[in-house]
Design an enzyme around this catalytic site. Structure first.
Site, mmCIF file in Angstrom:
data_model
loop_
_atom_site.group_PDB
_atom_site.id
_atom_site.type_symbol
_atom_site.label_atom_id
_atom_site.label_comp_id
_atom_site.label_asym_id
_atom_site.label_seq_id
_atom_site.Cartn_x
_atom_site.Cartn_y
_atom_site.Cartn_z
ATOM 1 N N GLY A 168 0.819 -1.196 0.000
ATOM 2 C CA GLY A 168 0.000 0.000 0.000
ATOM 3 C C GLY A 168 0.855 1.249 0.000
ATOM 4 O O GLY A 168 2.016 1.213 0.417
ATOM 5 N N GLN A 210 2.863 9.947 1.359
ATOM 6 C CA GLN A 210 4.156 9.244 1.352
ATOM 7 C C GLN A 210 5.017 9.603 0.145
ATOM 8 O O GLN A 210 6.214 9.323 0.134
ATOM 9 C CB GLN A 210 3.943 7.724 1.381
ATOM 10 C CG GLN A 210 3.366 7.235 2.701
ATOM 11 C CD GLN A 210 3.264 5.727 2.702
ATOM 12 O OE1 GLN A 210 2.291 5.167 2.218
ATOM 13 N NE2 GLN A 210 4.285 5.068 3.225
ATOM 14 N N CYS A 255 5.891 -0.274 7.145
ATOM 15 C CA CYS A 255 5.479 0.894 6.358
ATOM 16 C C CYS A 255 6.663 1.342 5.515
ATOM 17 O O CYS A 255 7.788 1.376 6.004
ATOM 18 C CB CYS A 255 5.055 2.010 7.309
ATOM 19 S SG CYS A 255 4.591 3.533 6.467
ATOM 20 N N LEU A 256 6.387 1.688 4.250
ATOM 21 C CA LEU A 256 7.464 2.115 3.351
ATOM 22 C C LEU A 256 8.132 3.409 3.835
ATOM 23 O O LEU A 256 9.264 3.690 3.461
ATOM 24 C CB LEU A 256 6.938 2.294 1.924
ATOM 25 C CG LEU A 256 6.463 1.005 1.230
ATOM 26 C CD1 LEU A 256 5.837 1.324 -0.117
ATOM 27 C CD2 LEU A 256 7.615 0.015 1.059
ATOM 28 N N HIS A 298 -4.410 0.943 7.401
ATOM 29 C CA HIS A 298 -3.079 1.551 7.464
ATOM 30 C C HIS A 298 -3.008 2.791 6.558
ATOM 31 O O HIS A 298 -2.516 3.845 6.971
ATOM 32 C CB HIS A 298 -2.033 0.497 7.039
ATOM 33 C CG HIS A 298 -0.615 0.981 7.023
ATOM 34 N ND1 HIS A 298 0.355 0.479 7.866
ATOM 35 C CD2 HIS A 298 0.006 1.892 6.253
ATOM 36 C CE1 HIS A 298 1.515 1.090 7.617
ATOM 37 N NE2 HIS A 298 1.323 1.955 6.639
ATOM 38 N N GLU A 299 -3.525 2.655 5.328
ATOM 39 C CA GLU A 299 -3.461 3.778 4.383
ATOM 40 C C GLU A 299 -4.405 4.901 4.787
ATOM 41 O O GLU A 299 -4.076 6.081 4.634
ATOM 42 C CB GLU A 299 -3.758 3.301 2.954
ATOM 43 C CG GLU A 299 -2.824 2.213 2.422
ATOM 44 C CD GLU A 299 -1.347 2.465 2.695
ATOM 45 O OE1 GLU A 299 -0.901 3.633 2.672
ATOM 46 O OE2 GLU A 299 -0.623 1.482 2.958
ATOM 47 N N HIS A 345 -2.689 7.043 7.214
ATOM 48 C CA HIS A 345 -1.736 7.975 6.596
ATOM 49 C C HIS A 345 -2.425 9.281 6.197
ATOM 50 O O HIS A 345 -1.838 10.357 6.315
ATOM 51 C CB HIS A 345 -1.134 7.354 5.323
ATOM 52 C CG HIS A 345 0.099 6.535 5.573
ATOM 53 N ND1 HIS A 345 1.225 7.052 6.176
ATOM 54 C CD2 HIS A 345 0.405 5.253 5.269
ATOM 55 C CE1 HIS A 345 2.161 6.104 6.243
ATOM 56 N NE2 HIS A 345 1.686 4.998 5.709
#
Ligand code: NI
Length: 169
Positions: A45, A50, A92-93, A134-135, A138
């Site tokens: 994701g 991000q 997480c990226l 999760h997204e 963000h």
């Protein structure tokens, strides 16, 4: 085009992202870049903040590109239904190299617009429910670290600060 992914410490990750007013060519190009960036990372994701864009847009794919039908693109998403609890390891990226068990809903239904501006509903269980939540976080300026208990969170944050001090972040 693959865009650089911003990391923990960047202010854009802490802001509430803004609604997309219109699905312009620019927004569609952002979406395409986000899909490419997510697959290249690789990740399950990616949210627009991000890649440094404070808009309410995210992409997700629990198959990480193995199944084309699994790609989810959501613009201005809102939770319609939420139920259950799951607790699995998650990363997480924007927080590379760290993972922790996070409590998430086991099923989630999210409504938003797709890449063409049509209203869609996406139902997720398991990994997809986790990725959707999760997204969504963000877009509200929240990271998975914020959902950890004090000590676990502190330990990771301390390690990140050390990496930042030594120029390795
Ligand atoms: Ni993330």
């Amino acid at each position: 085009m693959i865009r650089p992914i911003v990391r923990y410490g960047d202010e854009v990750l802490r802001r509430r992202a803004e609604d997309v007013a219109e699905l312009t060519a620019e927004v569609r190009s952002l979406i395409d870049d986000m899909v490419e960036t997510m697959y290249a990372a690789p990740g399950v994701g990616l949210a627009a903040p991000q890649v440094g864009v404070p808009l309410r847009v995210f992409v997700a794919d629990p198959s990480v590109g193995r199944n084309v039908d699994d790609l989810v693109v959501l613009v201005n998403p809102a939770v319609v239904e939420k139920e259950g609890v799951q607790s699995e390891e998650e990363g997480c990226l924007s927080v590379p190299g760290f993972a922790a068990k996070v409590r998430r809903p086991s099923r989630l239904v999210v409504r938003g617009l797709d890449r063409d501006g049509e209203t869609i509903e996406v139902e997720g269980t398991g990994l997809l429910a986790r990725a959707l939540q999760h997204e969504l976080d963000h877009l509200d300026g929240s990271l998975f670290l914020d959902r950890l208990r004090g000590l676990r969170r502190e330990l990771i944050v301390r390690k990140i600060h050390k990496l930042q001090r030594t120029g390795k972040w």
